[in-house]
Scaffold this motif. Structure first.
Motif: not given
Length: 131
Positions: A23-45
């Motif tokens: 609603d603030l105008g930003h895009d989001i990625l989301s993760a429910s745990d450490v592993d999901e978050a680290l996978l996204l952080l290691r990606s080229p996204r």
């Protein structure tokens, strides 16, 4: 508009944070745990900021671990911690440098203010202007 990675193990709270940030105008990625978050952080996204709960189920260091790894993988990534429990000065020493904190429960206005403060340095970055 920034891309913010939200890490929250409570589905209701994660959905609520996602909605508020979108609603603030930003895009989001989301993760429910450490592993999901680290996978996204290691990606080229593209990820412009991290908003993470400190305490995550089945994680020893949870948000602390994610933030520590995040700034190693993505230098100067802004970090916003949140938790529903009281934190003391000793716990704050575990924050990555320059991190911000938002106490749960938070209002839409408090989240908006925290996100604006978190992203303010990015507005001045020439790299961000080129994107």
């Amino acid at each position: 508009m920034a891309v913010i990675l939200i890490v929250e193990d409570d589905g209701f709270l994660r959905d609520d944070a996602e909605t508020m940030i979108q609603d603030l105008g930003h895009d989001i990625l989301s993760a429910s745990d450490v592993d999901e978050a680290l996978l996204l952080l290691r990606s080229p996204r593209r990820i412009d900021a991290l908003f993470t709960d400190i305490y995550l189920k089945r994680a020893v260091l949870g948000g602390y671990e994610i933030a520590d790894q995040a700034i190693k993988l993505r230098l100067n990534l802004p970090v916003l911690y949140t938790t529903g429990t009281t934190i003391d000065d000793k716990m704050k020493t575990m924050f990555v440098d320059g991190a911000h904190f938002l106490q749960k429960p938070y209002t839409r206005f408090q989240l908006q203010n925290s996100v604006e403060i978190l992203l303010a340095p990015l507005a001045l970055s020439p790299a961000q202007l080129i994107r």
